[in-house]
Design an enzyme around this catalytic site. Structure first.
Site, PDB file in Angstrom:
ATOM      1  N   SER A  66       5.234  16.067 -25.259  1.00  0.00           N
ATOM      2  CA  SER A  66       6.360  15.982 -26.195  1.00  0.00           C
ATOM      3  C   SER A  66       7.647  16.547 -25.596  1.00  0.00           C
ATOM      4  O   SER A  66       7.629  17.385 -24.686  1.00  0.00           O
ATOM      5  CB  SER A  66       6.030  16.744 -27.475  1.00  0.00           C
ATOM      6  OG  SER A  66       4.835  16.256 -28.038  1.00  0.00           O
TER       7      SER A  66
HETATM    8  N1  SAM Z   1       0.300  18.507 -27.325  1.00  0.00           N
HETATM    9  C1  SAM Z   1       0.375  17.613 -26.192  1.00  0.00           C
HETATM   10  C2  SAM Z   1       1.085  18.221 -25.018  1.00  0.00           C
HETATM   11  O1  SAM Z   1       1.579  19.347 -25.134  1.00  0.00           O
HETATM   12  O2  SAM Z   1       1.106  17.555 -23.980  1.00  0.00           O
HETATM   13  C3  SAM Z   1       0.980  16.271 -26.527  1.00  0.00           C
HETATM   14  C4  SAM Z   1       0.050  15.474 -27.327  1.00  0.00           C
HETATM   15  S1  SAM Z   1       0.176  13.736 -27.196  1.00  0.00           S
HETATM   16  C5  SAM Z   1       1.712  13.416 -27.991  1.00  0.00           C
HETATM   17  C6  SAM Z   1      -1.074  13.347 -28.407  1.00  0.00           C
HETATM   18  C7  SAM Z   1      -2.476  13.644 -27.966  1.00  0.00           C
HETATM   19  O3  SAM Z   1      -3.333  13.584 -29.102  1.00  0.00           O
HETATM   20  C8  SAM Z   1      -3.027  12.614 -26.965  1.00  0.00           C
HETATM   21  O4  SAM Z   1      -3.475  13.251 -25.812  1.00  0.00           O
HETATM   22  C9  SAM Z   1      -4.161  11.954 -27.737  1.00  0.00           C
HETATM   23  O5  SAM Z   1      -5.245  11.532 -26.930  1.00  0.00           O
HETATM   24  C10 SAM Z   1      -4.564  13.068 -28.683  1.00  0.00           C
HETATM   25  N2  SAM Z   1      -5.307  12.649 -29.879  1.00  0.00           N
HETATM   26  C11 SAM Z   1      -5.083  11.576 -30.679  1.00  0.00           C
HETATM   27  N3  SAM Z   1      -5.982  11.556 -31.672  1.00  0.00           N
HETATM   28  C12 SAM Z   1      -6.788  12.643 -31.520  1.00  0.00           C
HETATM   29  C13 SAM Z   1      -7.903  13.181 -32.236  1.00  0.00           C
HETATM   30  N4  SAM Z   1      -8.387  12.603 -33.337  1.00  0.00           N
HETATM   31  N5  SAM Z   1      -8.473  14.310 -31.774  1.00  0.00           N
HETATM   32  C14 SAM Z   1      -8.013  14.931 -30.653  1.00  0.00           C
HETATM   33  N6  SAM Z   1      -6.977  14.465 -29.927  1.00  0.00           N
HETATM   34  C15 SAM Z   1      -6.365  13.339 -30.361  1.00  0.00           C
END
Ligand code: SAM
Length: 218
Positions: A66
């Site tokens: 992000s």
């Molecule tokens: N917090 C992260 C960072 O600091 O880099 C950015 C997160 S990215 C915008 C969203 C993440 O959520 C992705 O890696 C995706 O695979 C994960 N994600 C989506 N659905 C999910 C779920 N149900 N459980 C765990 N992770 C999930």
């Protein structure tokens, strides 16, 4: 791994001053964590020079790290205390978990894509961020045995607020979660007290999809 240096320290100071303080983030502990964590370690070597820019970046698997401001805004909204236990859904690069780990007692972070889970775990270990517990799973379902959490942060966009997450929030707990359509969401803040759940909207945002049992279907 590319090392931290005076150059990156200066880029971090500028990021905090112009992108974060300038837009109204005032919590000194949050600002300090953002000045400390080496964001350039959380992106691929090819993107290191863009790591402190005012935008999200790709991290592979069609996911993103992000924008620094949104990390700061969500972190401040959690009103963290030093002895808090915090749950993050969506580890991604691990950057948000790393920021949280500088502010609280323990961070529990869940990622559903194995390669991102593995890479972020290796990074936490090499940076000696030992208060981060990570898990490869669907974060929209409960993490049994560890609840309740003082704060919960969801870093992927949900169609609605997953009941499994609300049920893991302690009394006095805070939660931030993007809720809306796959292309745009509102950042919602929840607060639980003895009377129940109170909700407010912090503003608009755009996240990749939260995919899982209580999220979007793939
Ligand atoms: N917090 C992260 C960072 O600091 O880099 C950015 C997160 S990215 C915008 C969203 C993440 O959520 C992705 O890696 C995706 O695979 C994960 N994600 C989506 N659905 C999910 C779920 N149900 N459980 C765990 N992770 C999930």
């Amino acid at each position: 791994m590319i090392s931290d240096s005076k150059k990156f320290e200066r880029l971090r100071d500028e990021m905090v001053k112009w992108q974060i303080e300038n837009r109204g983030i005032t919590n000194a502990r949050v600002l300090n964590a953002m000045r400390t964590v080496p964001r350039h370690y959380f992106v691929s070597d090819a993107l290191v020079d863009q790591a402190y820019g005012d935008f999200p970046l790709p991290i592979g698997e069609m996911q993103t790290i992000s924008q620094p401001f949104i990390v700061a805004e969500m972190t401040q909204a959690l009103e963290l205390k030093k002895d808090d236990r915090v749950l993050e859904i969506g580890t991604g690069s691990g950057y948000q978990a790393a920021i949280l780990s500088r502010l609280v007692f323990r961070v529990y972070t869940i990622e559903r894509i194995f390669s991102l889970y593995k890479k972020s775990r290796q990074l936490f270990d090499s940076l000696k961020y030992h208060n981060i517990v990570s898990r490869y799973s669907d974060g929209t379902i409960r993490w049994p045995g560890e609840e309740p959490f003082n704060a919960i942060i969801v870093t992927a966009g949900a169609p609605r607020i997953p009941e499994a997450l609300v049920s893991q929030l302690a009394v006095g707990g805070r939660m931030v979660i993007p809720v809306g359509s796959p292309i745009s969401q509102e950042l919602v803040r929840l607060y639980r007290d003895e009377d129940g759940i109170h909700q407010s909207v912090l503003g608009g945002c755009r996240f990749v999809k939260l995919i899982g049992e209580q999220g979007w279907k793939e």
